[in-house]
Design an enzyme around this catalytic site. Structure first.
Site, mmCIF file in Angstrom:
data_model
loop_
_atom_site.group_PDB
_atom_site.id
_atom_site.type_symbol
_atom_site.label_atom_id
_atom_site.label_comp_id
_atom_site.label_asym_id
_atom_site.label_seq_id
_atom_site.Cartn_x
_atom_site.Cartn_y
_atom_site.Cartn_z
ATOM 1 N N GLY A 1 15.899 -46.354 36.339
ATOM 2 C CA GLY A 1 14.630 -45.806 36.633
ATOM 3 C C GLY A 1 13.528 -47.448 37.005
ATOM 4 C CG ASP B 1 14.076 -41.195 29.025
ATOM 5 O OD1 ASP B 1 15.167 -42.411 29.531
ATOM 6 O OD2 ASP B 1 13.177 -41.953 29.821
ATOM 7 N N GLY C 1 18.405 -44.134 34.445
ATOM 8 C CA GLY C 1 17.361 -42.977 35.196
ATOM 9 C C GLY C 1 18.885 -41.744 36.003
ATOM 10 C CD GLU D 1 18.069 -45.716 27.496
ATOM 11 O OE1 GLU D 1 18.039 -45.270 29.125
ATOM 12 O OE2 GLU D 1 18.935 -46.708 27.372
#
Length: 384
Positions: A96, A175, A144, A167
């Site tokens: 992302g 996530d 992402g 992350e």
């Protein structure tokens, strides 16, 4: 035609009109320079990530184009399956647009809420998509990019695939549904990947259970052509075609899984009731592999590791829908905290790789603080 069918038809027609307008606007603005290309080819809806200079990183405007188109293709009787790919040869999608989210979070901009909410809505739409969804994860596939692929029916890795959930190194947590798919990998492999950010390459992405198939990169154009040429595409015919390509792929076939010799240690040493317990286990084991993992973990955000440990424990028994609801709570906790902004500074802005985490140690991250990160957000909850 009954009233219910008429309402459905009108709703579908409105959705088609909106999507056509969005697609036309996108084409007018940028043509082939658009950040994401959405095209019909035969019975396939084709999504092409088109930001090669940014390693096809996913931003909010791309999410807002892909989501309604995916919903329209799901309703469209002329679309039998969806295929997603990246351009540029280096990345499927490297993650992302974390830098933009960090800037927004620090300035109080709504993007810090909207990005995560709409990204997870898209991830969930992929995970519940009623038609076959084929992700060609050729190149870097992180964060992402994992969310755009791992929840779909078919994930095709190549020798260029580089998978990771890194992350904890930037003060975030794995996530995009990591709380759902990571604990469902074999043994403690998912927890290991989540805490350490270990990178899987090529055929190992398939051997780990992240990809469903492996095909050499040079054969992808032929595979795409064969997929689009299928007379009656279905989950079965697509699966048969992918199986055929997979079976003929020789690259890395004979090599053992990169973590094969360490899996027993991973399963034993990462089986603990806390992150502190895992680090103790690694140090007590004393092998070079174990000490290397302990060294890696000590560099990660203590807060992120504690959130991630609990996230995967909870996620092991949650539905995909509930996993995303939990992750949205965690995303907003990270936006309220310190370590995400510090991690982005150290890794992406100053690039000195020397984040100053706060709290600086695992022992200083209280159970009460971790509990607060998981608390429902009331009217701000993610609704799927």
């Amino acid at each position: 035609m009954d009233m219910f069918s008429l309402v459905r038809l009108r709703t579908f027609n409105r959705l088609q009109t909106v999507v056509q307008h969005l697609s036309q606007q996108m084409s007018k603005q940028a043509g082939s320079d658009a950040e994401v290309l959405l095209q019909k080819s035969g019975h396939a809806g084709v999504i092409t990530m088109n930001r090669p200079k940014a390693l096809n990183a996913l931003n909010l405007s791309m999410i807002r184009l892909i989501y309604p188109q995916l919903k329209a293709w799901e309703q469209d009787p002329e679309t039998s399956f969806v295929m997603i790919r990246g351009v540029g040869g280096k990345a499927f999608c490297a993650g992302g647009d974390i830098r933009a989210i960090s800037d927004a979070g620090q300035s109080g901009d709504r993007l810090a809420q909207d990005f995560f909410r709409e990204e997870y809505m898209l991830n969930y739409a992929i995970g519940t998509f009623s038609k076959p969804y084929v992700a060609l994860i050729d190149g870097i596939t992180m964060g992402g990019g994992v969310g755009l692929s791992v929840h779909g029916h078919f994930r095709v890795a190549t020798e260029k695939t580089l998978f990771a959930m890194p992350e904890t190194a930037i003060g975030l947590f794995p996530d995009v549904g990591g709380s759902y798919f990571l604990p469902r990998l074999e043994g403690k492999l998912g927890l290991y990947l989540a805490l350490t950010g270990f990178r899987l390459k090529g055929r190992d992405v398939h051997k780990a259970g992240v990809a469903t198939h492996f095909v050499e990169s040079e054969r992808l154009p032929a595979l795409e052509k064969d997929l689009i040429s299928l007379k009656a595409p279905s989950k079965e015919t697509i699966s048969d075609l992918l199986d055929g390509y997979h079976e003929k792929s020789e690259s890395g076939k004979e090599k053992p899984f990169v973590l094969a010799e360490h899996l027993d240690k991973i399963n034993r040493l990462f089986d603990s009731t806390s992150v502190e317990g895992i680090i103790r286990n690694l140090k007590q084991d004393g092998s070079s592999f174990a000490l290397q993992q302990a060294e890696t973990l000590i560099k990660m955000s203590p807060t992120s590791m504690k959130i991630t440990f609990r996230q995967l424990k909870e996620g092991a028994t949650l539905s995909l829908k509930d996993a995303f609801a939990m992750e949205y709570r965690l995303s907003q906790a990270c936006m309220r905290g310190h370590d995400f902004f510090e991690g982005v500074r150290a890794v992406l802005i100053d690039k000195n790789q020397n984040p100053k985490w706060s709290p600086a140690t695992l022992e200083e991250v209280s159970d009460e603080y971790v509990d607060s990160c998981f608390k429902p957000l009331g009217s701000s909850e993610l609704k799927l």
